[in-house]
Design a protein around this motif. Structure first.
Motif, short mmCIF file in Angstrom:
data_model
loop_
_atom_site.label_atom_id
_atom_site.label_comp_id
_atom_site.label_asym_id
_atom_site.label_seq_id
_atom_site.Cartn_x
_atom_site.Cartn_y
_atom_site.Cartn_z
N GLN A 145 7.30 26.69 11.03
CA GLN A 145 6.39 25.67 11.54
C GLN A 145 5.97 26.01 12.96
O GLN A 145 6.60 26.83 13.63
CB GLN A 145 7.05 24.29 11.51
CG GLN A 145 7.51 23.83 10.15
CD GLN A 145 8.23 22.50 10.21
OE1 GLN A 145 8.38 21.91 11.29
NE2 GLN A 145 8.70 22.02 9.07
N ASN A 146 4.91 25.35 13.42
CA ASN A 146 4.47 25.52 14.80
C ASN A 146 5.58 25.07 15.74
O ASN A 146 6.18 24.01 15.56
CB ASN A 146 3.20 24.71 15.06
CG ASN A 146 2.58 25.04 16.41
OD1 ASN A 146 2.72 26.16 16.90
ND2 ASN A 146 1.92 24.09 17.00
N ASP A 179 8.37 26.89 16.15
CA ASP A 179 9.48 27.78 15.83
C ASP A 179 9.31 29.07 16.62
O ASP A 179 8.19 29.55 16.82
CB ASP A 179 9.51 28.12 14.34
CG ASP A 179 9.90 26.92 13.48
OD1 ASP A 179 10.32 25.89 14.05
OD2 ASP A 179 9.79 27.03 12.25
N ILE A 236 4.08 31.08 15.19
CA ILE A 236 2.78 30.77 14.62
C ILE A 236 1.66 31.61 15.25
O ILE A 236 0.78 32.12 14.55
CB ILE A 236 2.46 29.27 14.78
CG1 ILE A 236 3.38 28.44 13.87
CG2 ILE A 236 1.00 28.97 14.47
CD1 ILE A 236 3.11 28.62 12.40
N ARG A 244 14.56 26.66 15.81
CA ARG A 244 13.79 25.42 15.80
C ARG A 244 14.61 24.33 16.49
O ARG A 244 15.68 23.96 16.01
CB ARG A 244 13.44 24.99 14.38
CG ARG A 244 12.67 23.66 14.32
CD ARG A 244 12.37 23.24 12.89
NE ARG A 244 11.56 24.23 12.20
CZ ARG A 244 11.34 24.21 10.88
NH1 ARG A 244 11.90 23.28 10.12
NH2 ARG A 244 10.59 25.15 10.33
N VAL A 266 2.79 33.32 8.32
CA VAL A 266 2.33 32.73 9.59
C VAL A 266 1.73 33.79 10.51
O VAL A 266 0.97 33.47 11.42
CB VAL A 266 3.46 31.98 10.33
CG1 VAL A 266 3.99 30.85 9.47
CG2 VAL A 266 4.59 32.91 10.75
#
Length: 281
Positions: A4-5, A7, A23, A64, A79
């Motif tokens: 995810q954004n 990370d 990302i 994260r 990503v």
């Protein structure tokens, strides 16, 4: 667990380690960056340039919110391929013929069409302009193509050649038309000592082009986009084509252009590379 954004992954550059947002890492990555990868329980450092050839099941350590977990290389590659939007401009060629006999020399023209479109794909996708017609390919699939003019034909009567013009290239082809037709060479056909005919061959090298016309020039071809041809709206296979404009029967010199960040570059029929290259324009 998908990345995810926010990370981060640990990379090493020039002997120094950094945490980078996974990302947007592809936008700033260097081929010589080193990434820690685990394969079959053993850890090793992999150059960023080798990521495309890594196993999907290789593991990458991701952080994260202060906690670490393992993501697969397949998830990491997903990503790395961030969306990129550029404009492609294509011009289908026109053709001309001249009197080859004893009559007064004459010349006729037919014109190709132009198409401009906004294309959104991934930075890891591979673009090329190789193949049939005046066409943009992404990952080997045609995405946008320009209509060619039909070939010029010639009728031969009593020692004189009369040039017969081929049809001009056309505008945007209808939804659901996805046939790419290659340019066919002219073929001489003898009917008698007094009358011969040069079949214009047709073939537009673009969807919708006619492929032959007895007694003269071939039919012109249409411009087309892959999503329109597949009748999938504006997106096909995660590639979006929008802001389409065409100008039928307006071009004589074939061209391939890409526009990104205000920079326009003229490509060649065999130009190829990863779309992430556009980020450095």
């Amino acid at each position: 667990m998908p990345i995810q954004n926010g990370d981060t992954v640990l990379i090493q550059r020039g002997g120094t380690s950094y945490k980078v947002n996974a990302i947007d890492y592809a936008d700033k990555a260097l081929d010589t960056d080193l990434i820690l990868v685990n394969r079959g329980g053993s850890s090793y450092k992999m150059a960023y340039s080798a990521v495309d050839n890594a196993n999907d099941t290789d593991l990458v350590m991701v952080n994260r919110g202060g906690s670490s977990y393992k993501a697969t290389m397949e998830q990491f590659r997903d990503v790395l391929g961030q969306p990129i939007t550029f404009t492609v401009q294509l011009g289908g060629p026109g053709f001309n013929g001249t009197d080859a006999g004893t009559c007064t020399s004459s010349r006729k023209y037919s014109y190709g069409s132009t198409i401009s479109a906004s294309v959104t794909a991934k930075t890891t996708d591979i673009y090329s302009f190789a193949g049939d017609g005046t066409t943009l390919f992404i990952n080997g699939d045609w995405i946008v193509t320009a209509g060619h003019a039909g070939n010029v034909g010639v009728s031969y009567t009593f020692g004189c050649n009369a040039i017969i013009v081929g049809a001009n290239g056309l505008g945007l082809s209808g939804v659901g038309n996805k046939t790419l037709e290659g340019q066919k060479p002219n073929e001489y056909i003898s009917y008698s000592p007094y009358y011969q005919q040069l079949n214009g061959g047709g073939g537009a090298g673009a969807p919708g082009g006619a492929t032959g016309a007895n007694g003269g020039g071939g039919g012109g071809g249409y411009c087309q986009t892959r999503p329109r041809g597949e009748n999938t709206g504006s997106t096909w296979n995660e590639i979006t084509v929008s802001s389409i404009s065409t100008n039928p029967g307006s071009n004589t010199t074939q061209y391939w252009r890409m526009v990104y960040g205000g920079v326009t570059r003229t490509m060649s029929y065999n130009s190829t590379g990863k779309l992430k290259e556009l980020l450095s324009w």
